[in-house]
Design a protein around this motif. Structure first.
Motif, PDB file in Angstrom:
ATOM      1  N   ALA A 191      -8.618  53.013 -34.789  1.00 50.38           N
ATOM      2  CA  ALA A 191      -8.092  53.402 -36.344  1.00 50.38           C
ATOM      3  C   ALA A 191      -9.298  53.419 -36.959  1.00 50.38           C
ATOM      4  O   ALA A 191     -10.012  52.526 -36.760  1.00 50.38           O
ATOM      5  CB  ALA A 191      -7.155  52.191 -36.816  1.00 50.38           C
ATOM      6  N   VAL A 192      -9.328  54.153 -37.841  1.00 47.59           N
ATOM      7  CA  VAL A 192     -10.437  54.161 -38.848  1.00 47.59           C
ATOM      8  C   VAL A 192     -10.460  53.485 -40.123  1.00 47.59           C
ATOM      9  O   VAL A 192      -9.374  53.679 -40.767  1.00 47.59           O
ATOM     10  CB  VAL A 192     -10.824  55.740 -39.328  1.00 47.59           C
ATOM     11  CG1 VAL A 192     -12.088  55.951 -40.115  1.00 47.59           C
ATOM     12  CG2 VAL A 192     -10.993  56.623 -38.174  1.00 47.59           C
ATOM     13  N   LEU A 193     -11.305  52.546 -40.377  1.00 47.87           N
ATOM     14  CA  LEU A 193     -11.124  51.497 -41.529  1.00 47.87           C
ATOM     15  C   LEU A 193     -11.592  51.979 -42.476  1.00 47.87           C
ATOM     16  O   LEU A 193     -11.388  51.359 -43.790  1.00 47.87           O
ATOM     17  CB  LEU A 193     -11.711  50.292 -40.971  1.00 47.87           C
ATOM     18  CG  LEU A 193     -11.278  49.569 -39.712  1.00 47.87           C
ATOM     19  CD1 LEU A 193     -11.841  48.135 -39.505  1.00 47.87           C
ATOM     20  CD2 LEU A 193      -9.712  49.364 -40.004  1.00 47.87           C
ATOM     21  N   GLY A 194     -12.757  52.880 -42.842  1.00 44.79           N
ATOM     22  CA  GLY A 194     -13.418  53.046 -43.893  1.00 44.79           C
ATOM     23  C   GLY A 194     -14.322  54.350 -43.832  1.00 44.79           C
ATOM     24  O   GLY A 194     -14.719  54.614 -42.668  1.00 44.79           O
ATOM     25  N   ALA A 195     -14.321  55.228 -44.928  1.00 41.44           N
ATOM     26  CA  ALA A 195     -14.945  56.548 -44.834  1.00 41.44           C
ATOM     27  C   ALA A 195     -15.666  56.429 -46.187  1.00 41.44           C
ATOM     28  O   ALA A 195     -14.998  56.053 -47.234  1.00 41.44           O
ATOM     29  CB  ALA A 195     -14.081  57.562 -44.765  1.00 41.44           C
ATOM     30  N   TYR A 196     -16.839  56.816 -46.249  1.00 37.65           N
ATOM     31  CA  TYR A 196     -17.604  56.624 -47.344  1.00 37.65           C
ATOM     32  C   TYR A 196     -18.734  57.915 -47.803  1.00 37.65           C
ATOM     33  O   TYR A 196     -19.053  58.343 -46.749  1.00 37.65           O
ATOM     34  CB  TYR A 196     -18.499  55.348 -47.400  1.00 37.65           C
ATOM     35  CG  TYR A 196     -17.904  54.208 -46.869  1.00 37.65           C
ATOM     36  CD1 TYR A 196     -17.011  53.609 -47.775  1.00 37.65           C
ATOM     37  CD2 TYR A 196     -17.727  53.644 -45.736  1.00 37.65           C
ATOM     38  CE1 TYR A 196     -16.236  52.293 -47.613  1.00 37.65           C
ATOM     39  CE2 TYR A 196     -17.376  52.524 -45.477  1.00 37.65           C
ATOM     40  CZ  TYR A 196     -16.412  51.926 -46.440  1.00 37.65           C
ATOM     41  OH  TYR A 196     -15.692  50.858 -45.888  1.00 37.65           O
ATOM     42  N   PHE A 197     -18.877  58.139 -49.216  1.00 37.17           N
ATOM     43  CA  PHE A 197     -19.821  59.290 -49.334  1.00 37.17           C
ATOM     44  C   PHE A 197     -21.343  58.782 -49.549  1.00 37.17           C
ATOM     45  O   PHE A 197     -21.348  57.684 -50.379  1.00 37.17           O
ATOM     46  CB  PHE A 197     -19.194  59.856 -50.636  1.00 37.17           C
ATOM     47  CG  PHE A 197     -17.868  60.562 -50.483  1.00 37.17           C
ATOM     48  CD1 PHE A 197     -18.007  61.887 -49.890  1.00 37.17           C
ATOM     49  CD2 PHE A 197     -16.900  60.104 -51.012  1.00 37.17           C
ATOM     50  CE1 PHE A 197     -16.525  62.548 -50.031  1.00 37.17           C
ATOM     51  CE2 PHE A 197     -15.593  60.852 -50.888  1.00 37.17           C
ATOM     52  CZ  PHE A 197     -15.480  61.939 -50.492  1.00 37.17           C
ATOM     53  N   SER A 198     -22.216  59.373 -49.381  1.00 40.08           N
ATOM     54  CA  SER A 198     -23.580  59.088 -49.685  1.00 40.08           C
ATOM     55  C   SER A 198     -23.735  59.239 -51.164  1.00 40.08           C
ATOM     56  O   SER A 198     -22.795  59.852 -51.666  1.00 40.08           O
ATOM     57  CB  SER A 198     -24.580  59.863 -49.011  1.00 40.08           C
ATOM     58  OG  SER A 198     -24.289  61.082 -49.071  1.00 40.08           O
ATOM     59  N   ASN A 199     -24.890  58.830 -51.663  1.00 40.09           N
ATOM     60  CA  ASN A 199     -25.002  58.940 -53.112  1.00 40.09           C
ATOM     61  C   ASN A 199     -25.234  60.344 -53.698  1.00 40.09           C
ATOM     62  O   ASN A 199     -24.792  60.807 -54.628  1.00 40.09           O
ATOM     63  CB  ASN A 199     -26.315  58.146 -53.549  1.00 40.09           C
ATOM     64  CG  ASN A 199     -26.253  57.424 -54.770  1.00 40.09           C
ATOM     65  OD1 ASN A 199     -25.209  57.606 -55.399  1.00 40.09           O
ATOM     66  ND2 ASN A 199     -27.299  57.334 -55.780  1.00 40.09           N
ATOM     67  N   ASP A 200     -25.998  61.252 -52.667  1.00 43.39           N
ATOM     68  CA  ASP A 200     -25.807  62.825 -53.184  1.00 43.39           C
ATOM     69  C   ASP A 200     -25.070  63.365 -52.503  1.00 43.39           C
ATOM     70  O   ASP A 200     -24.845  64.641 -52.872  1.00 43.39           O
ATOM     71  CB  ASP A 200     -27.525  63.009 -52.687  1.00 43.39           C
ATOM     72  CG  ASP A 200     -27.525  62.739 -51.154  1.00 43.39           C
ATOM     73  OD1 ASP A 200     -26.516  62.586 -50.449  1.00 43.39           O
ATOM     74  OD2 ASP A 200     -28.760  62.968 -50.492  1.00 43.39           O
ATOM     75  N   GLY A 201     -23.896  63.042 -51.956  1.00 39.02           N
ATOM     76  CA  GLY A 201     -22.897  63.881 -51.538  1.00 39.02           C
ATOM     77  C   GLY A 201     -22.941  64.497 -50.325  1.00 39.02           C
ATOM     78  O   GLY A 201     -21.985  65.671 -49.734  1.00 39.02           O
ATOM     79  N   THR A 202     -24.214  64.411 -49.626  1.00 46.48           N
ATOM     80  CA  THR A 202     -24.651  65.265 -48.463  1.00 46.48           C
ATOM     81  C   THR A 202     -24.253  64.596 -47.224  1.00 46.48           C
ATOM     82  O   THR A 202     -24.272  65.180 -46.030  1.00 46.48           O
ATOM     83  CB  THR A 202     -26.207  65.447 -48.331  1.00 46.48           C
ATOM     84  OG1 THR A 202     -26.913  64.267 -48.228  1.00 46.48           O
ATOM     85  CG2 THR A 202     -26.343  66.198 -49.639  1.00 46.48           C
ATOM     86  N   THR A 203     -23.850  63.388 -47.062  1.00 49.58           N
ATOM     87  CA  THR A 203     -23.358  62.724 -45.684  1.00 49.58           C
ATOM     88  C   THR A 203     -22.082  62.145 -46.164  1.00 49.58           C
ATOM     89  O   THR A 203     -21.862  61.540 -47.210  1.00 49.58           O
ATOM     90  CB  THR A 203     -24.640  61.769 -45.397  1.00 49.58           C
ATOM     91  OG1 THR A 203     -25.837  62.334 -45.587  1.00 49.58           O
ATOM     92  CG2 THR A 203     -24.304  61.266 -44.209  1.00 49.58           C
ATOM     93  N   ILE A 204     -21.377  61.902 -44.950  1.00 54.88           N
ATOM     94  CA  ILE A 204     -20.239  61.175 -45.123  1.00 54.88           C
ATOM     95  C   ILE A 204     -20.239  60.151 -43.732  1.00 54.88           C
ATOM     96  O   ILE A 204     -20.626  60.476 -42.745  1.00 54.88           O
ATOM     97  CB  ILE A 204     -18.887  62.059 -44.922  1.00 54.88           C
ATOM     98  CG1 ILE A 204     -18.796  62.673 -46.273  1.00 54.88           C
ATOM     99  CG2 ILE A 204     -17.551  61.112 -44.637  1.00 54.88           C
ATOM    100  CD1 ILE A 204     -17.572  63.815 -46.304  1.00 54.88           C
ATOM    101  N   TYR A 205     -20.054  58.771 -44.005  1.00 60.69           N
ATOM    102  CA  TYR A 205     -19.937  57.743 -42.785  1.00 60.69           C
ATOM    103  C   TYR A 205     -18.640  57.438 -42.601  1.00 60.69           C
ATOM    104  O   TYR A 205     -17.628  57.192 -43.490  1.00 60.69           O
ATOM    105  CB  TYR A 205     -20.798  56.816 -43.338  1.00 60.69           C
ATOM    106  CG  TYR A 205     -22.202  57.047 -43.742  1.00 60.69           C
ATOM    107  CD1 TYR A 205     -22.984  57.426 -42.653  1.00 60.69           C
ATOM    108  CD2 TYR A 205     -22.661  57.129 -45.079  1.00 60.69           C
ATOM    109  CE1 TYR A 205     -24.513  57.841 -43.109  1.00 60.69           C
ATOM    110  CE2 TYR A 205     -23.925  57.264 -45.297  1.00 60.69           C
ATOM    111  CZ  TYR A 205     -24.750  57.727 -44.549  1.00 60.69           C
ATOM    112  OH  TYR A 205     -26.061  58.271 -45.012  1.00 60.69           O
ATOM    113  N   THR A 206     -18.199  57.185 -41.516  1.00 62.68           N
ATOM    114  CA  THR A 206     -16.797  56.643 -41.072  1.00 62.68           C
ATOM    115  C   THR A 206     -17.033  55.621 -40.175  1.00 62.68           C
ATOM    116  O   THR A 206     -17.817  55.763 -39.203  1.00 62.68           O
ATOM    117  CB  THR A 206     -15.937  57.888 -40.453  1.00 62.68           C
ATOM    118  OG1 THR A 206     -16.705  58.471 -39.312  1.00 62.68           O
ATOM    119  CG2 THR A 206     -15.420  58.954 -41.346  1.00 62.68           C
TER     120      THR A 206
END
Length: 877
Positions: A191-206
């Motif tokens: 299960a994926v607990l969290g997904a986040y945008f980087s400050n400039d919007g060029t990267t996503i972390y899951t």
């Protein structure tokens, strides 16, 4: 006697479940405490709890970006919309499904809520307008195949990303975009607990539960590798950074750029958050360890073990300096400053039930004892625990302060009575009996020289000398467990003991004769209380009565039938109605007010009752409901027949914890019957009952506290300035007050500011009054505002550098209005105590400063004398 006591604070519980979050300024922390919300002011070191209650325990809270609106959602999906600054409920709403996460959009216009496998986005209600249907659904988003776990908005509120138990994350736009289909981020194996945008919007972390962290970036045009996304996105346009942050996120073909793993064998990720401004990823694990990783390099900055159990929730403030952690199983709340590696806040309540409490003689601190064997001391001013004694090895049954001196006594089932020094914070005496017994009750002589404890198994009362620690006497005669002991406050050397053998005995402790004629009762004795003058003794019995005895004449003077007053609340497994149930129909704790006019009584019920007992009357003044939390057993008067299944079993009694997704939550490693006690920390109590184990009035009479299932509840008289609409006119505004102040009409401006009761305005007027006019303003000030001004001066003393100014005000007010204040000393007791506290703190800081500079001042004086002597010598030459 005033009876308008209002709920003031919860001290004994700091966190139970759900998410914790910081206020937008980062200075305060919000934590769910059962079905209420507590606010911890980390700068001023204070805590407060909102008076509003959800129907059940809160599982999710959200605060608007401007800090005006708070939403709290309970376990059933029922929500309260609250004005955060005032603590007033604006609207009730039912989402009709359990909610895992709720988030305001960064612009504050929308609220995204998980709704099973769907996501609902609602328009934020206007907190300034009264609306008939405030919650307006914007859109419902589908696509996930299992429960949605988290929601994260983009910085410009145009799109958001969600994570789910179906091991994917999905990207949605707030409004429809031509040619856009929700993008799916797949590849995780849990299960994926969290997904986040980087400050400039060029990267996503899951981040997934099994410890994998994926970095997603835009795919290259020449990239021939198959996309990890399960959506066919061949027709999607290539990333373009010229269309703004959200346009870039929406139009990008996302692909896995890098796979990272936390590599913690046997431990799962439980909670996670991300600080976009500093690219910090914070992860909490199931073994109580958290770590900080700097992205996108995935370099581990910091790792620390902060709890013995798993971390349930994590939050980071706006500046990225403070990290907050909540541990559900142990009830811990921690705030950690990771750069300096120091605790800003570290609090934990009693792990098991809170059994007993005692107010200090000054009313500033409360001591509590619990089933976990700990004795904790709480500040009534800040609401924080500042000392924890862990010497006892079994549940603490009773605590009591000495009337003089900073000494606290505690009795425990481990067979010891301990005395604690509250100046050095140490256990300086341990009293034991010749043969091991369990102590269930405790009493301290008014002089503080003798301590008495009653046993449950030998039915004896033991007396020790506090100074020597030696056993002075053993009082025998009871034929059942001694459940309550109390010394006469009049100093007559009388000790009253109550027992389950249906008798009350009054002993002359220092007399030669041990012949005692017991008071015979019709039922088991549960609690005793002496009236402050020592002439009357109140006894609560198992049949629900409160019986009053004249101690000098040894006769009964009155009786209160309290069965109907305290009865209420039907438990889920009760076969009879609340009116016919025999359980919880007796008072287990009694306490008199400081003037002896009223008696407060509590028991195994959701009610605490206040009686007027003057001249033998037993009139009920008020009935307080300590909790309306439906997650507790015994808070409902009538059971819902819809909650009963075909077999006739109440659904609330079915333990569904075996359906938990984590293996460690499903396992039950405890032995049968070992769910309580200080030695077994592996199992949390399930389906707690609403009950009050101990109640006590503050020595000032302005507050009372109850040791209840939900913690240490404090009720106090409303200290705010009474609202008088006749004093308010349409012309009474902050602008008009400032105009009056500018014209140097100081008394008028001060009275007007107190009528509006706005602290910043009062402070501005107060600090604008010249020193030369203080005496004149104090003389002409109406008596109605004297206590309010004194209280304001006491608070100003703690924070302001204008020490002489505040001292001059305090001195002038006390000299001018001293006679009227003395005549109403009981009413103004809390004002005097706060002023005394402020003056004491000032004295300590000044004396400490002087002591630190004595050597410097002496050196300067000596040098001045030496220079003067040299000048004289030069003149003579």
């Amino acid at each position: 006697m005033k009876a308008n006591y209002k709920f003031s604070n919860i001290c004994g519980t700091v966190y139970q479940q759900g998410n914790i979050l910081f206020t937008p300024d980062g200075n305060s922390l919000l934590s769910p405490v059962g079905n209420r919300v507590s606010v911890f002011d980390l700068v001023n070191n204070k805590s407060s709890t909102f008076a509003f209650e959800n129907r059940k325990n809160i599982v999710a809270i959200a605060l608007s970006p401007d800090g005006n609106i708070l939403i709290s959602v309970d376990a059933d999906g029922r929500a309260l919309l609250v004005n955060f600054r005032r603590g007033v409920i604006l609207h009730h709403f039912n989402f009709k499904k359990p909610v895992n996460d709720i988030k305001f959009s960064p612009d504050g216009k929308y609220i995204a809520v998980t709704h099973g496998a769907h996501i609902q986005v609602w328009k934020t209600p206007n907190h300034l307008a009264r609306e008939f249907a405030p919650f307006n659904l914007h859109r419902t988003y589908t696509g996930h195949h299992d429960d949605v776990l988290s929601i994260e908005w983009a910085s410009d509120s145009k799109c958001f990303i969600t994570t789910s138990r179906d091991m994917t994350a999905r990207l949605y736009t707030l409004n429809p975009v031509e040619g856009f289909r929700p993008k799916t981020f797949a590849g995780h194996k849990d299960a994926v607990l969290g997904a986040y945008f980087s400050n400039d919007g060029t990267t996503i972390y899951t981040v997934s539960r099994d410890g994998a962290c994926f970095t997603w970036k835009a795919k290259e045009i020449s990239d021939d590798v198959e996309s990890d996304s399960d959506e066919d996105q061949e027709d999607q346009p290539i990333a373009s950074t010229s269309n703004g942050n959200s346009n870039h996120i929406i139009n990008t073909r996302w692909g896995i750029h890098k796979r990272n793993y936390f590599n913690r064998t046997g431990n799962k990720v439980v909670c996670t958050t991300f600080h976009a401004a500093s690219n910090l990823l914070i992860v909490g694990f199931s073994d109580g360890i958290f770590g900080l990783w700097e992205m996108p390099a995935f370099s581990n900055i910091h790792t620390l073990s902060i709890s013995q159990e798993k971390i349930s929730s994590v939050a980071i403030n706006a500046s990225g300096e403070w990290l907050a952690f909540g541990a559900k199983k142990l009830g811990q709340l921690l705030v950690w400053e990771w750069q300096s590696e120091s605790y800003v806040l570290k609090q934990q309540g009693h792990y098991f039930d809170m059994n007993t409490l005692s107010y200090a003689p000054d009313g500033q601190t409360i001591a509590t004892g619990g089933d976990d064997g700990k004795v904790k001391i709480w500040s009534t001013h800040s609401g924080f625990c500042f000392v924890t004694f862990t010497e006892h090895t079994a549940p603490v049954s009773s605590v009591a302060f000495a009337k003089y001196g900073s000494v606290l006594f505690s009795a425990s089932l481990d067979g010891t009575v301990r005395a604690f020094d509250l100046i050095r914070y140490r256990n300086f005496r341990t009293f034991t009996s010749p043969s091991p017994v369990q102590f269930s009750s405790l009493a301290v002589d008014p002089s503080g020289e003798v301590v008495a404890a009653g046993s449950t198994d030998s039915f004896e009362v033991f007396l020790w000398s506090v100074q020597t620690g030696k056993l002075l006497d053993i009082l025998t005669g009871h034929e059942g467990p001694v459940c309550s002991l109390v010394f006469s406050p009049s100093g007559a050397n009388q000790l009253a003991s109550g027992s389950w053998d249906k008798t009350v005995r009054v002993w002359n402790v220092f007399g030669r004769s041990r012949a005692v004629e017991p008071f015979q009762l019709n039922s088991d004795v549960l609690s005793l209380a002496f009236r402050p003058d020592g002439k009357e003794l109140a006894v609560s019995t198992l049949n629900g009565q409160i019986i009053f005895f004249d101690v000098a004449q040894s006769k009964q003077t009155g009786v209160i039938e309290g069965r109907k007053d305290i009865s209420g609340g039907r438990k889920a497994d009760d076969r009879v109605t609340a009116a016919n149930s025999t359980s919880g129909k007796a008072f287990t704790s009694l306490t008199y007010t400081a003037d002896g006019r009223c008696l407060l009584a509590g028991g195994n019920s959701k009610y605490v009752v206040l009686y007027d007992v003057r001249e033998g009357e037993g009139v009920m003044i008020k009935k307080f409901t300590i909790s309306e939390n439906l997650s507790l057993d015994g808070t409902q008067e009538f059971l819902d027949s819809r909650r009963v299944n075909e077999a006739g079993v109440n659904l609330d009694l079915i333990d569904t914890r075996g359906d938990e997704s984590d293996l460690e939550d499903r396992l039950d490693t405890t032995l049968p019957g070992a769910s309580r006690g200080a030695g077994d920390m592996s199992k949390r109590k399930y389906r707690q009952e609403a009950r009050t184990k101990c109640v006590q009035f503050s020595p000032t009479g302005r507050a009372w506290a109850a040791a209840s299932t939900e913690g240490l509840l404090v009720y106090s008289l409303d200290e705010t300035v009474s609202f008088d609409p006749f004093d308010l006119t349409i012309d009474l505004t902050p602008e008009s007050i400032l105009e009056v102040l500018a014209s140097r009409e100081y008394l008028k401006a001060l009275v007007m500011s107190f009528r509006l009761n706005e602290k910043p305005l009062i402070q501005r007027v107060y600090e604008s009054i010249p020193q030369g006019d203080i005496r004149l303003v104090s003389r002409q000030l109406p008596v109605l505002y004297v206590s309010s001004l004194l209280r304001f001066v006491a608070e100003h003393l703690e924070k302001s550098p204008h020490l002489e100014f505040d001292l001059l005000w305090a001195n002038t007010l006390l000299m001018t209005h001293g006679r009227s204040l003395r005549d109403r000393s009981g009413e103004y007791a809390s004002v005097f105590r706060s002023l005394q506290k402020g003056l004491g703190d000032c004295e300590k800081s000044i004396s400490k400063l002087c002591e630190e500079n004595i050597s410097t001042l002496s050196y300067i004086i000596d040098q001045a004398k030496l220079q003067q002597q040299e000048d004289v010598d030069m003149v003579e030459l």
